[in-house]
Design an enzyme around this catalytic site. Structure first.
Site, PDB file in Angstrom:
ATOM      1  N   SER A 114      48.155 -40.617 -43.424  1.00 24.48           N
ATOM      2  CA  SER A 114      49.050 -40.470 -44.572  1.00 24.48           C
ATOM      3  C   SER A 114      48.504 -39.408 -45.517  1.00 24.48           C
ATOM      4  O   SER A 114      47.406 -39.565 -46.067  1.00 24.48           O
ATOM      5  CB  SER A 114      49.172 -41.798 -45.301  1.00 24.48           C
ATOM      6  OG  SER A 114      49.800 -41.579 -46.538  1.00 24.48           O
ATOM      7  N   HIS A 122      52.040 -38.838 -41.643  1.00 21.33           N
ATOM      8  CA  HIS A 122      52.858 -39.772 -42.415  1.00 21.33           C
ATOM      9  C   HIS A 122      53.010 -39.240 -43.847  1.00 21.33           C
ATOM     10  O   HIS A 122      52.029 -38.872 -44.488  1.00 21.33           O
ATOM     11  CB  HIS A 122      52.155 -41.129 -42.410  1.00 21.33           C
ATOM     12  CG  HIS A 122      52.931 -42.245 -43.017  1.00 21.33           C
ATOM     13  ND1 HIS A 122      53.930 -42.902 -42.356  1.00 21.33           N
ATOM     14  CD2 HIS A 122      52.840 -42.832 -44.245  1.00 21.33           C
ATOM     15  CE1 HIS A 122      54.424 -43.860 -43.132  1.00 21.33           C
ATOM     16  NE2 HIS A 122      53.778 -43.834 -44.284  1.00 21.33           N
ATOM     17  N   ASP A 155      54.496 -40.139 -47.564  1.00 18.64           N
ATOM     18  CA  ASP A 155      54.964 -41.229 -48.422  1.00 18.64           C
ATOM     19  C   ASP A 155      55.704 -40.691 -49.630  1.00 18.64           C
ATOM     20  O   ASP A 155      55.118 -40.002 -50.468  1.00 18.64           O
ATOM     21  CB  ASP A 155      53.762 -42.050 -48.910  1.00 18.64           C
ATOM     22  CG  ASP A 155      53.177 -42.905 -47.798  1.00 18.64           C
ATOM     23  OD1 ASP A 155      53.937 -43.662 -47.182  1.00 18.64           O
ATOM     24  OD2 ASP A 155      51.956 -42.798 -47.546  1.00 18.64           O
ATOM     25  N   HIS A 206      58.289 -41.635 -44.897  1.00 23.28           N
ATOM     26  CA  HIS A 206      58.465 -43.029 -45.323  1.00 23.28           C
ATOM     27  C   HIS A 206      59.026 -43.018 -46.744  1.00 23.28           C
ATOM     28  O   HIS A 206      58.315 -42.705 -47.702  1.00 23.28           O
ATOM     29  CB  HIS A 206      57.083 -43.719 -45.253  1.00 23.28           C
ATOM     30  CG  HIS A 206      57.064 -45.116 -45.767  1.00 23.28           C
ATOM     31  ND1 HIS A 206      55.894 -45.771 -46.080  1.00 23.28           N
ATOM     32  CD2 HIS A 206      58.057 -45.997 -46.027  1.00 23.28           C
ATOM     33  CE1 HIS A 206      56.170 -46.987 -46.517  1.00 23.28           C
ATOM     34  NE2 HIS A 206      57.483 -47.151 -46.491  1.00 23.28           N
ATOM     35  N   MET A 249      55.219 -53.168 -43.381  1.00 20.30           N
ATOM     36  CA  MET A 249      54.234 -52.892 -44.431  1.00 20.30           C
ATOM     37  C   MET A 249      53.178 -54.000 -44.417  1.00 20.30           C
ATOM     38  O   MET A 249      53.502 -55.179 -44.503  1.00 20.30           O
ATOM     39  CB  MET A 249      54.899 -52.862 -45.810  1.00 20.30           C
ATOM     40  CG  MET A 249      55.759 -51.642 -46.082  1.00 20.30           C
ATOM     41  SD  MET A 249      54.929 -50.061 -45.813  1.00 20.30           S
ATOM     42  CE  MET A 249      53.559 -50.136 -46.970  1.00 20.30           C
ATOM     43  N   ASP A 252      51.665 -50.079 -41.679  1.00 19.22           N
ATOM     44  CA  ASP A 252      51.247 -49.176 -42.757  1.00 19.22           C
ATOM     45  C   ASP A 252      50.560 -49.969 -43.868  1.00 19.22           C
ATOM     46  O   ASP A 252      51.175 -50.843 -44.481  1.00 19.22           O
ATOM     47  CB  ASP A 252      52.516 -48.472 -43.282  1.00 19.22           C
ATOM     48  CG  ASP A 252      52.226 -47.445 -44.361  1.00 19.22           C
ATOM     49  OD1 ASP A 252      51.050 -47.212 -44.684  1.00 19.22           O
ATOM     50  OD2 ASP A 252      53.203 -46.872 -44.873  1.00 19.22           O
TER      51      ASP A 252
HETATM   52  C1  DX5 Z   1      51.532 -47.325 -49.280  1.00 19.82           C
HETATM   53  C2  DX5 Z   1      51.843 -46.200 -48.327  1.00 19.82           C
HETATM   54  C3  DX5 Z   1      50.827 -46.007 -47.266  1.00 19.82           C
HETATM   55  C4  DX5 Z   1      49.463 -45.594 -47.742  1.00 19.82           C
HETATM   56  C5  DX5 Z   1      48.465 -46.123 -46.746  1.00 19.82           C
HETATM   57  O1  DX5 Z   1      52.666 -47.624 -50.036  1.00 19.82           O
HETATM   58  O2  DX5 Z   1      53.076 -46.445 -47.687  1.00 19.82           O
HETATM   59  O3  DX5 Z   1      51.295 -45.099 -46.288  1.00 19.82           O
HETATM   60  O4  DX5 Z   1      49.313 -44.218 -47.854  1.00 19.82           O
HETATM   61  O5  DX5 Z   1      47.207 -45.959 -47.285  1.00 19.82           O
HETATM   62  P1  DX5 Z   1      45.944 -46.790 -46.770  1.00 19.82           P
HETATM   63  O6  DX5 Z   1      45.787 -46.480 -45.306  1.00 19.82           O
HETATM   64  O7  DX5 Z   1      44.854 -46.259 -47.617  1.00 19.82           O
HETATM   65  O8  DX5 Z   1      46.222 -48.240 -47.001  1.00 19.82           O
HETATM   66 ZN    ZN Z   2      53.708 -45.196 -45.899  1.00 23.26          ZN
END
Ligand code: DX5
Ligand code: ZN
Length: 369
Positions: free
Chosen positions: A161, A186, A188, A219, A290, A328
């Site tokens: 991400s 990814h 966000d 996402h 999630m 995720d």
């Molecule tokens: C959270 C995001 C994730 C986030 C994941 O709302 O959707 O994609 O970037 O980060 P980590 O891997 O650090 O939990």
């Molecule tokens: Zn995400």
């Protein structure tokens, strides 16, 4: 090959018209077996590897013997294989070796081999159909899809991400991902309303897609996503995933993404049950579970997400086996193995990748967890 309670790692595969040799790194003798051949010594095998032209197994079939001490306790077969799929068979021979865990090690070993051979899907007919044999296959990521037929998708994808990237060095980080073993990136998108945080929008996405050679996995954590899905496809997203909780007309949203030329995914928050998605599964390309409350990177993984993955996997097996499962939030090399084993195809990792001293190595660690 010795399978006493550990998974053998495939060191190399040599294929030819004749067949395939598999070499296992924790076997000191590097012995490869195949009926009806006797074991070969290390020198012979190394020579075969060097010549790149000899295989042991009959065409389309790999048979490895499971050796414990000096006893052959069983065999693992991979047959009818090609890049698309293969049948897997495990036989544990004598009664006294059953229930000792060799079956699980053997199955995990053959899965490792299958991944190395680029096989996407493994199929198995589970015999005998007792609870122990079913439990063995289920604990290794297989799901029942018809009668006693089981299926396991082998492909593992890591989607780092960029929320956790260094935005002052976004080009550098995107180029690093291009070099890495991650197939996806990814992205966000947070609107400050659906989630209590604002990330970034089109200018940043454009900066990434301009440089990235990877699949762009967007996402959307935004309210009323239909307003923007087409724009996100035009900006270079290969997958656009919106939240079940944020969309009024789910069908219209999926159709808009498909009509714009991208693959469509739906995401559910930790408190939403996978069963709510049942009617849309036949036309979805992906479901994103999630495993943290959406909004921030760096949170802890919620373990109940794995039960949701298993439930979804079972629904997908009958309704749309091509639909991918992505997870995720809070994923790292420490928990990636159980996540993949539960049936996840795509793992998002933000802080675990970008906070690592060597992000490229970390991606490989997650893939091989
Ligand atoms: C959270 C995001 C994730 C986030 C994941 O709302 O959707 O994609 O970037 O980060 P980590 O891997 O650090 O939990
Ligand atoms: Zn995400």
């Amino acid at each position: 090959m010795v399978l006493q309670g550990e998974v053998c790692r495939l060191r190399s595969v040599v294929s030819s018209d004749v067949g395939t040799i598999l070499l296992w790194e924790n076997d000191p003798a590097l012995a490869a077996y195949s009926d009806p051949h006797p074991p070969y010594c290390r020198e012979e095998i190394e020579q075969f590897v060097e010549n790149q032209q000899l295989g042991f197994a009959a065409n389309g079939q790999i048979r490895l013997m499971i050796e414990v001490g000096t006893d052959i306790v069983g065999a693992i077969d991979l047959f009818d294989y090609n890049a698309g799929g293969a049948e897997v068979g495990i036989l544990i021979y004598p009664e006294q070796y059953r229930g000792k865990g060799y079956g699980r090690d053997a199955l995990k070993t053959v899965q490792y081999a299958a991944r190395s051979l680029g096989i996407d899907t493994l199929y198995a007919t589970v015999e005998p159909q007792n609870s122990a044999s079913k439990a063995l296959f289920c604990s290794c990521g297989f799901v029942n899809f018809e009668n006693n037929r089981y299926i396991c998708r082998m492909k593992r994808i890591v989607a780092p991400s960029i929320l956790s990237a260094d935005f002052g060095n976004l080009e550098r980080d995107t180029l690093m991902l291009n070099r890495s073993a991650a197939e996806w990136v990814h992205v966000d998108i947070m609107d400050g309303v659906f989630v209590p945080n604002i990330s970034f929008g089109f200018p940043v996405l454009n900066a990434v897609t301009k440089v990235s050679t990877k699949t762009i996995d967007t996402h959307l954590m935004i309210c009323d996503p239909i307003r923007y899905v087409e724009k996100f496809v035009k900006a270079g997203s290969d997958y656009v995933t919106f939240h079940y909780e944020a969309a009024e007309d789910i069908d219209a949203c999926i159709d808009a993404i498909h009509n714009a030329g991208a693959k469509a995914g739906i995401s559910i928050k930790p408190a939403t049950e996978p069963s709510v998605l049942k009617e849309w599964l036949p036309k979805l390309d992906m479901v994103l579970i999630m495993s943290v409350e959406p909004g921030f990177g760096g949170q802890s993984f919620m373990p109940h997400s794995l039960d949701k993955v298993r439930e979804l996997k079972q629904m997908i097996a009958t309704l749309n086996p091509d639909c991918l499962i992505e997870i995720d939030g809070g994923i790292s090399a420490a928990n990636a193995a159980e996540v993949f084993e539960a049936g996840v195809d795509v793992v998002v990792a933000g802080s675990a990748v970008f906070a690592a001293p060597d992000p490229e190595a970390e991606i490989v660690k997650i893939l091989n967890a």
